[in-house]
Every structure is written in structure tokens, then in C-alpha cells.
Design an enzyme around this catalytic site. Sequence first.
Site, PDB file in Angstrom:
ATOM      1  CE  LYS A   1      -2.607   4.386   0.479  1.00 16.64           C
ATOM      2  NZ  LYS A   1      -2.069   5.399  -0.457  1.00 16.64           N
TER       3      LYS A   1
HETATM    4  C1  PLP Z   1      -1.181   5.112  -1.531  1.00 12.67           C
HETATM    5  C2  PLP Z   1      -1.068   6.183  -2.581  1.00 12.67           C
HETATM    6  C3  PLP Z   1      -0.551   5.914  -3.869  1.00 12.67           C
HETATM    7  C4  PLP Z   1      -0.007   4.553  -4.264  1.00 12.67           C
HETATM    8  O1  PLP Z   1      -1.000   3.583  -4.341  1.00 12.67           O
HETATM    9  P1  PLP Z   1      -0.601   2.024  -4.387  1.00 12.67           P
HETATM   10  O2  PLP Z   1      -1.889   1.308  -4.375  1.00 12.67           O
HETATM   11  O3  PLP Z   1       0.230   1.787  -3.160  1.00 12.67           O
HETATM   12  O4  PLP Z   1       0.184   1.810  -5.626  1.00 12.67           O
HETATM   13  C5  PLP Z   1      -0.534   6.947  -4.788  1.00 12.67           C
HETATM   14  N1  PLP Z   1      -0.958   8.186  -4.480  1.00 12.67           N
HETATM   15  C6  PLP Z   1      -1.466   8.480  -3.248  1.00 12.67           C
HETATM   16  C7  PLP Z   1      -1.918   9.876  -2.972  1.00 12.67           C
HETATM   17  C8  PLP Z   1      -1.546   7.494  -2.270  1.00 12.67           C
HETATM   18  O5  PLP Z   1      -2.042   7.803  -1.052  1.00 12.67           O
END
Ligand code: PLP
Length: 465
Positions: free
Chosen positions: A112
Site C-alpha cells: 500500500k
Molecule cells: C491490502 C492488501 C491486499 C489486498 O489488496 P486489494 O487492493 O485490496 O485487493 C493484499 N495483501 C496485503 C498484504 C494487503 O495489505
Amino acid sequence: MEYISTRGSAPTLDFRAATLAGLASDGGLYVPAKWPQMSADEIRALAGLDYAETAVRIMRPFVEGVLTEDELRELCRAAYGRFSHDAVTPLVQLDHRHWLLELFHGPTLAFKDVALQLLGQLFEKFLAGGDTNITIVGATSGDTGSAAIEAVAGREHIQIFMLHPEGRVSDVQRRQMTTVLAPNVHNIAIDGSFDDAQAMVKRLFGDEEARSQVTLSAVNSINWARLMAQVVYYFYAAVRLGGPDRAVAFSVPTGNFGDVFAGYVAAQMGLPIAKLVVATNVNDILHRALTRGDYSAGTVTATATPSMDIQVSSNFERLLFDLAGRDGAAITGMMGEFDRNRAMSIPADMLAGAKGLFSSASIDGDTMALALRWAQEKGGQIIDPHSAVGLAAARALEIDADIPVVTLATAHPAKFREAVERATGVRPPLPARLGNLFDREERYERLPGDYEAVKAFVLAEAARG
Ligand SMILES: *Cc1c(COP(=O)(O)O)cnc(C)c1O
């Protein structure tokens, strides 16, 4: 570039307004009015560029009319200069055809950061010199909160309030949020579950009295600018594996459908992608939707991959919008049905449009653990459980042997070290840059699971800030 709502009746916005707005006023999500196109030559020309320069080439058409190329470049350099690896999102080879794309070299060790570091820069740029102050309010079960806080800590014109369920995030996750002591950061531990915290945030966004006092802003993955930033690493990885002259497949651990939607955007822009694998854990609404058209929310099962423990995937609406021929009225009808019944079925002709590019798999805990061990024994890599869900789905996939398969590694293994240790016997150490996390001072407010108390706190602190 203009931005339109998936429900067809909100005003058209430019990139700046779409970024600051988050959700559209008709309840829809903003998408670009058209997908910009990259020719094979333009994609080939990315081969020698570093990450930030690649980001400029990919994102340039999306910000046109609002940011100049030089302004965009400055923001990209600042955002991606904070990553601990020079390649920003390096590729690691596991065997002759499987690769990992490591997306966790940002400040909070989760993918993120790639989007939120840029979003923090964009917010600051858009608010600089004006008299608008924004109040970001969010709920987190772990990863989003720390990445959002890192992205805006200390920035002018921004206050951030992050709610987490007390005692239900890991020590590492809590400390990554609560040891950021910048005065514009407000952590709130709620006596209740993540869903309780999330419900309070939603209520605040719909609260006229609150809205008359502060300009509320969201940083969750419904924000278009986040998805835009994620499109970049699909190009960056594919070009290093022979794109555009060789198609590449990607397997994406999925929760809210944000990351994998960015892969869809890359394909729409002209990147040859052989397959996009939607990898879910046992919370499999997306797998059911893509295989049988059954888009119905069950109850959330807690797993070793908490960032994917989601029943309703907000960004799926963006794909449905395209599959429905960009018919906002049709989406308004479909999503209305879903809101009433927590279920809808996706018409067969729409689904057929998705099946060419997407495939999907639902991976249970044992299969995830097997993939963790496979990466350790065959590929020499300790990976995190979310990435292991992606890898398990990638390995289950039937796809031509000459196509490289890239699994997106979404978190650093140290972030989920209990689950990693259970599967591999190895307890991954925290990277040096988080070294003294456990010695730092923490600061957060503890509040009861009571909406009025939370609202009063947010409004009072925002007024002081
Ligand atoms: C947020 C997250 C996801 C999922 O991502 P999306 O964009 O919501 O599909 C997968 N793995 C981790 C470690 C995350 O923090």
C-alpha cells in the site's frame, strides 16, 4: 483527462478534484473517461528507465491538465525516494517460470506504500497555498492505517484520524501507527471490532453536521489516484521480462480488487498481459463472481491473511462498469440490487467479457502454507502469507509454459511473522529501518465503541489542528 462516475450521475471532475473527492456524490467510483493508449514502441522505450521515470511515462496522461510532466516527476521522485530498494519494486526469480514482484520496500512494509506515498505528495501539492484543510478519517485492520499515516504525517493542511480495533491488530501493526508522533496524526483505539470501526467511519461521512464543520477525505482504495499509481509496476515488471514482445501473467493476492484492477488498467492501456489471476483466500466472493457470476456476500472468515478477509470488494464496481459497456444506469441498478440483497448475479454476457483476461482461485490455509514452504525450499525465499496465496494460485494455473508468471508479493514476511514461523520454522527479523520500533514512545486515544464519542473527538481535534 476527465473523470466520470461508474453510476453516471455525479459531475465530471478533473484529476485534482477526483483525487480529493474519493467517492463520487452518486455513490459511484471515479474512472478516467477513456483509457490512454501506449503503443508497443512506447512500452519498449520504458526498458532502460528507473522506477520514478517509468511512473512519469505511465501516469502522465492521467494527470494531464492538472500537473505538468515536471511537477509529476518531482512528486514521483519524492515518493519513491523513500523506498529502501533502488529498484523500488524488484523482481525475484523463484524457478524457471515463477517470479515474485516485491512491493514491500516502502516505509511500512506493505504494497500500500507504493500508492499512498504518492497520494501523500499529491494531497500536499493540491492543498499547498490554499485555505482548504482536509480531515482524513479511516478505519484499519492493520496495513492501510500505517501506510496512510506514514504518507501524510507532518504535512500541512491535513489531519488524519485512524481508528483501529483495540487489541485486534498485531503489535507491529499498532506500533507502526502509534509511534508516529506528528501533531496531525490521531490514532484511536476503539473498543470493538474492525467492522464497528468501519461502520463509524461510514456514518461520519454521511453525517451532515460533521460535514458542515470539516472537509472529509478518504484514503482507502476507492481513491482513483491509488489505483493509478499501482498500474506502474505492472509495466515495470513486464518490460523486464520481455514485454511488450512477450506476454506476462500476473497473480494478485486480492481483497478489495484494487491491486488487480490496476493490472486490468495496464492491459487496457496496451500492455500484453496473458492472464490476471485473482487470488483470494477462503473469503471467495470474487472467485465465485468470476467463475459463476455469483456475487453474494457471506460472513467474513478470519484467516492468516487478514488484509484479504473481505466480503465486499468495492473496486469490483469499476470492472463491472466496463463490462457493462460503461452504462452508469445499468451499474446503478445492479449495485442497488446488491445493497438491498447483499447478492446479485452477473449476466453471462458480461462475465464472458471478463473470462478472457481474468482467472481466479480460492486458496485455503493449508494450500497457502504449502506455497510458503515451496518458496522457501525451491526458490530460497521466505515470503508472507498474502504473497503465498498469490503464489499458490499462480502454481495452480494452467498457462502456456513459455509465459512468465509474476506473483505480486504484497507484504514483507516480518509483518506476519507468527504465520510465517508456523509454516516454515523461520521467524523473519524486522528490517533494520524499523529497528527500534519496540522502544519508541506510543501515543493513541482509547475510546468506547460509541459513535458520538468518536465524532466529538474528531471534530474537537480537527478544530484545534
Ligand atoms: C491490502 C492488501 C491486499 C489486498 O489488496 P486489494 O487492493 O485490496 O485487493 C493484499 N495483501 C496485503 C498484504 C494487503 O495489505
